[in-house]
Structure formats: C-alpha cells, structure tokens
Scaffold this motif. Structure first.
Motif, PDB file in Angstrom:
ATOM      1  N   CYS A 182       5.792  37.468  -8.418  1.00 14.02           N
ATOM      2  CA  CYS A 182       6.196  38.840  -8.120  1.00 14.02           C
ATOM      3  C   CYS A 182       7.647  39.035  -8.579  1.00 14.02           C
ATOM      4  CB  CYS A 182       6.088  39.113  -6.630  1.00 14.02           C
ATOM      5  SG  CYS A 182       6.536  40.799  -6.179  1.00 14.02           S
ATOM      6  N   ASN A 214       0.381  49.848 -16.965  1.00 14.12           N
ATOM      7  CA  ASN A 214      -0.379  48.676 -16.509  1.00 14.12           C
ATOM      8  C   ASN A 214      -1.680  49.191 -15.904  1.00 14.12           C
ATOM      9  OD1 ASN A 214      -1.284  46.249 -15.574  1.00 14.12           O
ATOM     10  ND2 ASN A 214       0.355  45.943 -14.094  1.00 14.12           N
ATOM     11  N   TYR A 220       5.656  51.248 -12.145  1.00 11.14           N
ATOM     12  CA  TYR A 220       4.815  50.450 -13.025  1.00 11.14           C
ATOM     13  C   TYR A 220       4.087  51.419 -13.952  1.00 11.14           C
ATOM     14  CZ  TYR A 220       5.857  47.190  -9.327  1.00 11.14           C
ATOM     15  OH  TYR A 220       6.515  46.418  -8.417  1.00 11.14           O
ATOM     16  N   CYS A 264      -0.324  48.658  -9.789  1.00 12.11           N
ATOM     17  CA  CYS A 264       0.978  48.083  -9.511  1.00 12.11           C
ATOM     18  C   CYS A 264       0.979  46.640 -10.004  1.00 12.11           C
ATOM     19  CB  CYS A 264       1.253  48.185  -8.017  1.00 12.11           C
ATOM     20  SG  CYS A 264       1.107  49.907  -7.442  1.00 12.11           S
ATOM     21  N   SER A 265       2.082  45.981  -9.895  1.00 12.08           N
ATOM     22  CA  SER A 265       2.206  44.625 -10.412  1.00 12.08           C
ATOM     23  C   SER A 265       1.207  43.684  -9.746  1.00 12.08           C
ATOM     24  CB  SER A 265       3.615  44.096 -10.171  1.00 12.08           C
ATOM     25  OG  SER A 265       3.687  42.728 -10.490  1.00 12.08           O
ATOM     26  N   CYS A 308       2.017  50.655  -2.616  1.00 11.21           N
ATOM     27  CA  CYS A 308       2.364  51.033  -3.974  1.00 11.21           C
ATOM     28  C   CYS A 308       1.360  52.115  -4.346  1.00 11.21           C
ATOM     29  CB  CYS A 308       2.288  49.842  -4.929  1.00 11.21           C
ATOM     30  SG  CYS A 308       2.873  50.247  -6.588  1.00 11.21           S
ATOM     31  N   ALA A 320       2.508  53.470  -9.501  1.00  9.67           N
ATOM     32  CA  ALA A 320       1.891  53.067 -10.757  1.00  9.67           C
ATOM     33  C   ALA A 320       1.355  54.321 -11.443  1.00  9.67           C
ATOM     34  CB  ALA A 320       0.762  52.080 -10.504  1.00  9.67           C
ATOM     35  N   ASP A 338       9.948  50.971  -7.077  1.00 10.79           N
ATOM     36  CA  ASP A 338       9.637  50.380  -8.373  1.00 10.79           C
ATOM     37  C   ASP A 338       8.589  51.240  -9.073  1.00 10.79           C
ATOM     38  OD1 ASP A 338      11.345  48.241  -7.917  1.00 10.79           O
ATOM     39  OD2 ASP A 338       9.753  46.957  -7.128  1.00 10.79           O
ATOM     40  N   GLY A 350       6.441  51.209  -4.450  1.00 10.63           N
ATOM     41  CA  GLY A 350       6.277  51.446  -5.869  1.00 10.63           C
ATOM     42  C   GLY A 350       5.303  52.555  -6.180  1.00 10.63           C
ATOM     43  N   ARG A 387      -0.854  54.451  -6.455  1.00  5.18           N
ATOM     44  CA  ARG A 387      -1.498  54.446  -7.777  1.00  5.18           C
ATOM     45  C   ARG A 387      -1.847  55.888  -8.130  1.00  5.18           C
ATOM     46  NH1 ARG A 387      -6.025  49.847  -7.847  1.00  5.18           N
ATOM     47  NH2 ARG A 387      -5.998  50.447 -10.029  1.00  5.18           N
ATOM     48  N   ARG A 415       5.225  56.909 -17.828  1.00  2.00           N
ATOM     49  CA  ARG A 415       6.427  57.094 -17.014  1.00  2.00           C
ATOM     50  C   ARG A 415       6.850  58.558 -16.946  1.00  2.00           C
ATOM     51  NH1 ARG A 415       9.790  58.460 -14.059  1.00  2.00           N
ATOM     52  NH2 ARG A 415      11.708  57.383 -13.465  1.00  2.00           N
TER      53      ARG A 415
END
Length: 183
Positions: free
Chosen positions: A182, A156, A153, A165-166, A81, A136, A151, A134, A83, A140
């Motif tokens: 999750c 966050n 994120y 990420c989540s 994911c 992050a 995905d 994903g 970042r 957005r």
C-alpha cells in the motif's frame, strides 16, 4: 448521481440485513431469528437484499470483507475509497456532500447496532468513525478539485471497467491484513 447515491444507501441496508440474518456464525441462529424484527415496510426489501447476497457470493460466510469485518480489522473505524463510475463531474461541494452522506448512513447503521447504550448482540462499538481516504475515477478531469484532502486513483480499472482504488491498500485484496504494497 441519484443512482450512485441509491447504491450507497443500499450498503447499510445490506449490512443490516447481514447482521440480522439467521445463521450468522457470531450468534445462535434462534436468537438472531428471534431478534430480527424490522419494520413491516422493510421486510420485503431486506429479504430481497439478503436473497441477492446469498445468490451472488458463493463463499458468503468465509468472505471476510463485510462492513463489520472492516470495522473489526480497523479496531472501531472504517475507511472508504469512493469508486465514481460516472463521467459526470464532481465538484468539491458534491464531494463533501457525498462524504457527509456516507458518514450519516454509517452512523445510522451504528445507531441501529446500539441498544440502551450497549452494542446489540455483543457488538463492541457504540460509534464508528468513517474516514474517506480516496476517490477512484476513470479520468482525473472528472474531479473538479485540486486539494489533497483524499488520495485519487485515476485510470485504474477493474475487470468490469469500473474505476478502483489501489489494490495494494484494499481489504478486499488483503483480508490477511498485509498492506506492505500500500503506497
């Protein structure tokens, strides 16, 4: 962007340094020390990476979220994911370039782990698929694509203010493999 890609490039170097470092619990220290023979131009930078790792992580050998831990937990694949800690916009083309660079760098690490068609030092995989799952970001609007290929994120942030990420899906938070939260 350049600093982001530079940081991404340090991950395989750090992982290679960790794999080759004396004292790793998965191999006898004398064997690892004997096998550690990087090109001369990499001895100093790899040593610097290793020194940084040793000084940064207090539970260096008890922490179970290194790249090889992730590959083993995923039975031969790895999930990323991204970042994105910048406010610079990311087009779909740039996203795809970053995905390709991650896969290329990981493939280089795996190629370094294979000797004569077999994994070095009992490494069980000759190739490892990389799945980018994903991104992050703080906002957005930084991501200039609308497809649902990964995905997203947004907003966050970790304790340092960086997008994350989540936590429910991250191995860092769930080294026990329990991803029940999750989503």
């Amino acid at each position: 962007m350049r600093s982001f890609l530079a940081r991404l490039a340090t991950v395989p170097a750090a992982l290679a340094a960790l794999v080759a470092a004396p004292g790793v619990a998965t191999a006898a220290p004398s064997r690892v020390a004997d096998d550690w023979n990087p090109p001369a131009n990499l001895v100093q930078p790899l040593g610097e990476v290793w020194n940084h790792v040793e000084s940064t992580y207090p539970d260096l050998y008890g922490f179970r979220n290194y790249g090889w831990d992730q590959v083993m937990a995923n039975r031969g694949s790895v999930n990323y994911c991204v970042r994105w800690e910048s406010d610079a916009p990311v087009s779909a083309a740039l996203r795809d370039q970053i995905h390709a660079a991650l896969k290329k760098q990981f493939a280089k690490w795996m190629a370094a782990m294979v000797e004569n068609g077999k994994g070095h030092n009992a490494w069980p995989y000759t190739s490892v698929p990389v799945n980018i799952v994903g991104w992050a970001v703080k906002n957005r609007s930084t991501l200039q694509w609308t497809d649902n290929s990964v995905d997203i994120y947004a907003g966050n942030l970790d304790s340092g203010g960086a997008p994350q990420c989540s936590p429910g899906c991250g191995r860092f938070f769930h080294q026990d493999g329990n991803y029940a939260r999750c989503l």
